[in-house]
Enzyme design. Sequence first.
Site, mmCIF file in Angstrom:
data_model
loop_
_atom_site.group_PDB
_atom_site.id
_atom_site.type_symbol
_atom_site.label_atom_id
_atom_site.label_comp_id
_atom_site.label_asym_id
_atom_site.label_seq_id
_atom_site.Cartn_x
_atom_site.Cartn_y
_atom_site.Cartn_z
ATOM 1 N N SER A 95 0.588 -5.830 13.211
ATOM 2 C CA SER A 95 -0.076 -4.578 13.584
ATOM 3 C C SER A 95 0.554 -3.963 14.826
ATOM 4 C CB SER A 95 -1.561 -4.823 13.850
ATOM 5 O OG SER A 95 -2.164 -5.462 12.759
HETATM 6 N N1 SAH Z 1 -2.777 -10.253 12.166
HETATM 7 C C1 SAH Z 1 -1.405 -10.204 11.691
HETATM 8 C C2 SAH Z 1 -1.113 -9.025 10.802
HETATM 9 C C3 SAH Z 1 -1.593 -9.306 9.447
HETATM 10 S S1 SAH Z 1 -1.109 -8.295 8.094
HETATM 11 C C4 SAH Z 1 -0.418 -10.298 12.835
HETATM 12 O O1 SAH Z 1 -0.829 -10.341 14.005
HETATM 13 O O2 SAH Z 1 0.779 -10.361 12.554
HETATM 14 C C5 SAH Z 1 -2.430 -8.817 7.014
HETATM 15 C C6 SAH Z 1 -2.290 -10.201 6.466
HETATM 16 O O3 SAH Z 1 -3.453 -10.476 5.701
HETATM 17 C C7 SAH Z 1 -1.108 -10.384 5.535
HETATM 18 O O4 SAH Z 1 -0.261 -11.385 6.035
HETATM 19 C C8 SAH Z 1 -1.757 -10.793 4.205
HETATM 20 O O5 SAH Z 1 -0.996 -11.733 3.486
HETATM 21 C C9 SAH Z 1 -3.082 -11.371 4.669
HETATM 22 N N2 SAH Z 1 -4.165 -11.403 3.688
HETATM 23 C C10 SAH Z 1 -4.448 -10.510 2.696
HETATM 24 N N3 SAH Z 1 -5.564 -10.881 2.024
HETATM 25 C C11 SAH Z 1 -6.004 -12.037 2.609
HETATM 26 C C12 SAH Z 1 -7.132 -12.901 2.373
HETATM 27 N N4 SAH Z 1 -8.010 -12.664 1.407
HETATM 28 N N5 SAH Z 1 -7.276 -13.990 3.182
HETATM 29 C C13 SAH Z 1 -6.374 -14.241 4.158
HETATM 30 N N6 SAH Z 1 -5.300 -13.468 4.433
HETATM 31 C C14 SAH Z 1 -5.124 -12.372 3.668
#
Ligand code: SAH
Length: 223
Positions: free
Chosen positions: A64
Amino acid sequence: MTADDPGRRAAIEEMVRLVGRVVRDERVLEAMRAVPRDEFVPPRVRRYAFEDHALPIGEGQTISQPLIVGMMTEAARLEGDEHVLEVGTGSGYQAAVLARLVRDVVSVEIVASLREQAAQTLARLGVTNVTVLPAGVELGAPEYGPYDAILVTAVAPSIPEALVRQLRAGGRMVLPVGKHDDDQELLVVTRTAEGIDTTSLGGVRFVPLRGEGGFEEDDDSVL
Ligand code: SAH
């Protein structure tokens, strides 16, 4: 850029200054100053690590934008002793920022390669109060709850009931909600004795949450 390169220090200060135009909580700004965002992004985008943008981290996912990380962290109103859940570990950056501000963090990630990479980065940086877990059948990690705060870093079509249940009374959940790419809102949901209170922090753009409580794999309305 090496760790103590003056250019790198200046880039970090500039990032914190930009975030600080909106985020007032000094503890949050200090945590963002201390966590090396460049360690969480792939080498090919490392030179942009301290710019205020989301960046690709592989598997079609993104780390993000720093401003959004700051806003979400501040909105969780953390004081130091919280047990926190993050849904969507991604690179591990948001988890590392949280880790400096709370007792411990449970972070779940659905993509195995991202999970492994994030766990490695966190270990290399000596972050010991984050547990990275695979996403289970149920959204979140109910077996480790209830949580004082939950941050969801992928957009859900609506407020997931399963996550509200994992919040303790008085707990805050910060999450993007919206059915389409261009109509997502960042919400702060507080669990009260009667139900929930919801406030909006405005428009955002996140990658979709998958699985239960999220979007179907073939639903491209949010991509
Ligand atoms: N917080 C992260 C950014 C995450 S992007 C950072 O600091 O880099 C969102 C993430 O959510 C992705 O990696 C995706 O694979 C994950 N995601 C999507 N659906 C999910 C679920 N149901 N449970 C856990 N992770 C999930």
